[in-house]
Design a protein around this motif. Structure first.
Motif, short mmCIF file in Angstrom:
data_model
loop_
_atom_site.label_atom_id
_atom_site.label_comp_id
_atom_site.label_asym_id
_atom_site.label_seq_id
_atom_site.Cartn_x
_atom_site.Cartn_y
_atom_site.Cartn_z
N HIS A 38 0.86 -1.19 0.00
CA HIS A 38 0.00 0.00 0.00
C HIS A 38 0.89 1.23 0.00
O HIS A 38 2.05 1.18 0.41
CB HIS A 38 -0.92 0.01 1.22
CG HIS A 38 -0.19 -0.04 2.53
ND1 HIS A 38 0.35 1.08 3.13
CD2 HIS A 38 0.09 -1.09 3.34
CE1 HIS A 38 0.93 0.73 4.27
NE2 HIS A 38 0.80 -0.58 4.42
N GLY A 39 0.36 2.33 -0.49
CA GLY A 39 1.13 3.57 -0.55
C GLY A 39 0.58 4.59 0.41
O GLY A 39 -0.62 4.66 0.63
N ASP A 40 1.48 5.38 1.02
CA ASP A 40 1.02 6.45 1.90
C ASP A 40 1.73 7.77 1.61
O ASP A 40 1.91 8.60 2.47
CB ASP A 40 1.21 6.07 3.38
CG ASP A 40 2.67 5.69 3.70
OD1 ASP A 40 3.54 5.91 2.83
OD2 ASP A 40 2.92 5.22 4.82
N GLY A 41 2.18 7.91 0.35
CA GLY A 41 2.78 9.17 -0.05
C GLY A 41 4.26 9.29 0.22
O GLY A 41 4.83 10.36 0.09
N HIS A 42 4.91 8.17 0.61
CA HIS A 42 6.34 8.21 0.88
C HIS A 42 7.12 7.42 -0.17
O HIS A 42 7.94 6.57 0.15
CB HIS A 42 6.63 7.67 2.29
CG HIS A 42 6.20 8.60 3.38
ND1 HIS A 42 4.92 8.59 3.89
CD2 HIS A 42 6.87 9.56 4.03
CE1 HIS A 42 4.83 9.52 4.84
NE2 HIS A 42 6.00 10.12 4.94
N GLY A 43 6.84 7.68 -1.42
CA GLY A 43 7.60 7.07 -2.50
C GLY A 43 8.95 7.75 -2.63
O GLY A 43 9.05 8.98 -2.57
#
Length: 378
Positions: A38-43
């Motif tokens: 899942h992504g939380d904006g910390h790519g």
């Protein structure tokens, strides 16, 4: 709070893999390969993530000096080096009067209690006059177990390392006393012969203070302490990789001889790190910094460095040619093992503190995380 760092090149002692890291409550909880679940904006756009650096030999930075014993200076130094990726730092003192060493030690011990510092290192006064470098020769002393015991009391258990010349009268007894008190004995600033260095190791020396510097050079008939320190599996060797103290070829030689498990990167930084050229002090000695090189005003001896660990790491890869994973072991895991804290820091592993450095492709610092919180601005 949970954070997942996705699209990263994760650097572990085993190598580098594309993947992701999840952090919860300041610790690493998951490490994966490929796309994050899942992504939380910390790519991180493919940037490297290496473990936070562990510097076991630092005198100062940002205009501040640990030997002053000033808590505000110490906090400024730690913050400066943290911004350059050093999330664990030990404060190194220099030769001074016993009263001044005890005073600075007591003040810095409070910051060790607070977790800001990982310990205190006495670099002097039990070192050889002929190899004292930037230490005040007038303040050097013969090693004494009794004196050392008094100094250790000021540190309340936070003195972690003592640099000592084993050939001095009382040297071997003081090494044994340090080791029995749980203090790491480091052979350095010494004119020891090969046999005297072996005696120091047998007495308990397990670290070489900035290998090659302030020691006799290697010679094929008189191998001296460098050969003894490199060949003994019990000894970890410090290396200052700033392009001035050690040639890249010598760093490669040391890394191959000792292996990354026994070679550590240090800065030996003094107050001028992060500052411009000009006049500074290292303990009682006047220092002139020119072109980033720190030297004593009188005599011209090298007086520490203006190095930061990110630069040392980058030079180890770019100039010395070591793999990124090996440089990370030298900058993080091996020094953490020296301090006995590798169960908490030093590598990216589940359960360890989320002390992380995000590096761009050119190995410059992008962001730094300490215990799950960003040190540098997002």
């Amino acid at each position: 709070m949970s954070i997942t760092l996705a699209d990263a090149r994760v650097v572990t002692p085993a190598g580098v893999h594309d993947g992701w890291i999840t952090i919860e409550d300041g610790r690493v909880t998951h490490i994966g390969r490929g796309h994050a679940p899942h992504g939380d904006g910390h790519g991180l756009a493919g940037r490297y993530v290496v473990p936070g650096f562990v510097d076991i030999h630092t005198h100062g930075g940002a205009g501040g000096s640990f030997p002053s014993g000033d808590p505000d200076e110490a906090r400024r130094i730690a913050a400066f080096h943290a911004a350059h990726g050093t999330t664990t730092i030990m404060a190194s003192l220099v030769t001074a009067s016993l009263a001044d060493i005890a005073r600075a030690t007591a003040a810095l011990a409070d910051l060790c209690d607070d977790g800001l510092l990982a310990g205190i290192h006495f670099e002097g006064p039990y070192i050889a006059r002929s190899r004292c470098g930037a230490h005040d020769p007038a303040l050097l002393r013969e090693p004494s177990p009794g004196e050392l015991a008094d100094l250790l009391k000021a540190g309340r258990g936070h003195v972690r390392m003592l640099t000592i010349a084993p050939e001095l009268p009382g040297g071997l007894d003081t090494i044994r006393a340090a080791a029995s008190d749980g203090v790491i004995a480091a052979l350095g600033h010494s004119d020891a012969t090969y046999d005297q260095a072996i005696a120091g190791i047998e007495a308990g020396c397990t670290v070489a203070t900035h290998l090659f510097n302030a020691l006799p050079s290697l010679h094929h008939r008189e191998p001296g302490p460098v050969a003894a320190l490199l060949e003994d599996e019990r000894v970890t060797v410090e290396l200052i990789n700033d392009g001035l103290h050690v040639h890249p070829a010598m760093l490669r030689l040391a890394a191959r001889a000792a292996g990354t498990g026994r070679a550590v990167l240090i800065t030996d930084a003094m107050a001028a790190a992060g500052m411009g050229d000009g006049a500074y002090r290292l303990g009682s000695m006047e220092v002139e910094v020119s072109g980033g090189a720190a030297r004593l005003v009188e005599g011209g001896s090298i007086a520490g460095s203006t190095l930061t660990m990110d630069v040392a790491f980058r030079r180890t890869v770019r100039e010395a040619g070591l793999p990124v994973a090996d440089a990370a072991v030298m900058a993080s895991l091996t020094p953490a093992r020296v301090l006995g804290i590798d169960d908490r820091v030093g590598s990216i592993a589940v359960g360890k503190d989320a002390d992380l450095v995000v590096l761009d492709d050119d190995l410059t610092v992008h962001r730094v995380m300490k215990r799950g919180a960003w040190v540098t601005s997002p």
